[in-house]
Design a protein around this motif. Structure first.
Motif, short mmCIF file in Angstrom:
data_model
loop_
_atom_site.label_atom_id
_atom_site.label_comp_id
_atom_site.label_asym_id
_atom_site.label_seq_id
_atom_site.Cartn_x
_atom_site.Cartn_y
_atom_site.Cartn_z
N THR A 197 -16.35 135.52 -63.29
CA THR A 197 -16.91 136.11 -64.50
C THR A 197 -16.17 135.53 -65.69
OG1 THR A 197 -15.32 137.93 -64.57
CG2 THR A 197 -17.34 138.30 -63.27
N GLN A 198 -16.71 135.79 -66.88
CA GLN A 198 -16.00 135.33 -68.07
C GLN A 198 -14.61 135.96 -68.15
OE1 GLN A 198 -18.68 136.21 -71.33
NE2 GLN A 198 -19.63 134.19 -71.21
N GLN A 199 -14.50 137.21 -67.78
CA GLN A 199 -13.20 137.91 -67.81
C GLN A 199 -12.21 137.26 -66.86
OE1 GLN A 199 -12.21 140.52 -69.84
NE2 GLN A 199 -10.19 140.15 -68.98
N GLU A 200 -12.64 136.98 -65.63
CA GLU A 200 -11.76 136.37 -64.63
C GLU A 200 -11.35 134.97 -65.04
OE1 GLU A 200 -13.66 138.61 -60.71
OE2 GLU A 200 -14.62 136.81 -61.50
N PHE A 201 -12.31 134.20 -65.56
CA PHE A 201 -12.04 132.84 -66.02
C PHE A 201 -11.03 132.87 -67.16
CE2 PHE A 201 -13.13 128.99 -68.49
CZ PHE A 201 -13.13 128.04 -67.49
N ALA A 202 -11.24 133.78 -68.10
CA ALA A 202 -10.36 133.90 -69.26
C ALA A 202 -8.93 134.22 -68.83
CB ALA A 202 -10.89 134.98 -70.20
N LYS A 203 -8.80 135.13 -67.89
CA LYS A 203 -7.47 135.52 -67.42
C LYS A 203 -6.74 134.34 -66.80
CE LYS A 203 -5.10 138.91 -64.57
NZ LYS A 203 -5.23 140.01 -63.62
N ARG A 204 -7.46 133.51 -66.05
CA ARG A 204 -6.83 132.37 -65.38
C ARG A 204 -6.27 131.35 -66.37
NH1 ARG A 204 -9.40 131.21 -60.03
NH2 ARG A 204 -8.36 129.20 -60.17
N ILE A 205 -6.88 131.25 -67.56
CA ILE A 205 -6.39 130.27 -68.53
C ILE A 205 -5.67 130.91 -69.72
CG2 ILE A 205 -8.00 128.46 -67.86
CD1 ILE A 205 -9.64 129.18 -70.36
N GLY A 206 -5.54 132.22 -69.71
CA GLY A 206 -4.74 132.90 -70.71
C GLY A 206 -5.40 133.14 -72.05
N VAL A 207 -6.72 133.39 -72.04
CA VAL A 207 -7.42 133.73 -73.27
C VAL A 207 -8.25 135.00 -73.03
CG1 VAL A 207 -7.53 131.33 -74.09
CG2 VAL A 207 -9.42 132.27 -72.75
N SER A 208 -8.92 135.48 -74.07
CA SER A 208 -9.74 136.68 -73.92
C SER A 208 -11.14 136.34 -73.42
CB SER A 208 -9.85 137.42 -75.26
OG SER A 208 -10.68 136.69 -76.15
N ARG A 209 -11.84 137.35 -72.90
CA ARG A 209 -13.21 137.15 -72.45
C ARG A 209 -14.09 136.74 -73.63
NH1 ARG A 209 -18.00 138.39 -72.92
NH2 ARG A 209 -17.54 140.07 -74.35
N ASN A 210 -13.85 137.34 -74.81
CA ASN A 210 -14.64 136.99 -75.99
C ASN A 210 -14.48 135.53 -76.37
OD1 ASN A 210 -15.65 139.57 -76.21
ND2 ASN A 210 -14.14 140.22 -77.72
N THR A 211 -13.29 135.00 -76.17
CA THR A 211 -13.05 133.58 -76.46
C THR A 211 -13.91 132.70 -75.56
OG1 THR A 211 -10.79 134.03 -77.18
CG2 THR A 211 -11.28 131.77 -76.53
N ILE A 212 -13.97 133.03 -74.26
CA ILE A 212 -14.80 132.26 -73.33
C ILE A 212 -16.27 132.39 -73.71
CG2 ILE A 212 -15.55 132.03 -70.92
CD1 ILE A 212 -12.67 131.00 -71.57
#
Length: 119
Positions: free
Chosen positions: A15-30
């Motif tokens: 998900t966008q949330q999971e992807f964001a966490k892996r690279i250290g940014v917020s879901r909104n950024t993704i």
């Protein structure tokens, strides 16, 4: 670049949330990267490439192969990097810690057990 970022995330099954966490940014950024013309800064591009074994030239331009060749050392280092980010009481971390304290004799016994056919 937005379509390529989305493709990386979808190929990883995140998900966008999971992807964001892996690279250290917020879901909104993704979400912004995937839907607007806004491109990530160089550090985020490098984080995506490192975390998902993506060819940086492909991510930036669409030229070349999407994924880099991999080898066991690269795969292990990525896995250990993820492991180090887990809580200290996670099962995986505790298991690897126990394995790291095994003697050579215990490793040989484990190897023998794994090679033996199961009954």
């Amino acid at each position: 670049m937005k379509k390529r970022i989305k493709l990386i995330r979808q190929n990883a099954g995140l998900t966008q949330q999971e992807f964001a966490k892996r690279i250290g940014v917020s879901r909104n950024t993704i979400a912004t990267y995937e839907t607007s013309g806004r491109n990530p800064i160089d550090a985020i591009v490098r984080a995506m490439c490192r975390e998902f074994n993506v060819n940086e030239e492909w991510l930036r331009t669409g030229i070349g192969e999407m994924y880099l060749d991999s080898n066991p050392d690269v795969e292990l280092s990525k896995w250990f990097g993820q492991l180090l980010r887990e809580d200290s009481d996670s099962f995986k971390k505790q298991l690897i810690l126990k394995l790291s304290k095994m003697t050579d004799a215990e490793w040989k016994l484990l190897q023998k057990m794994l090679k033996s056919p199961c009954d």
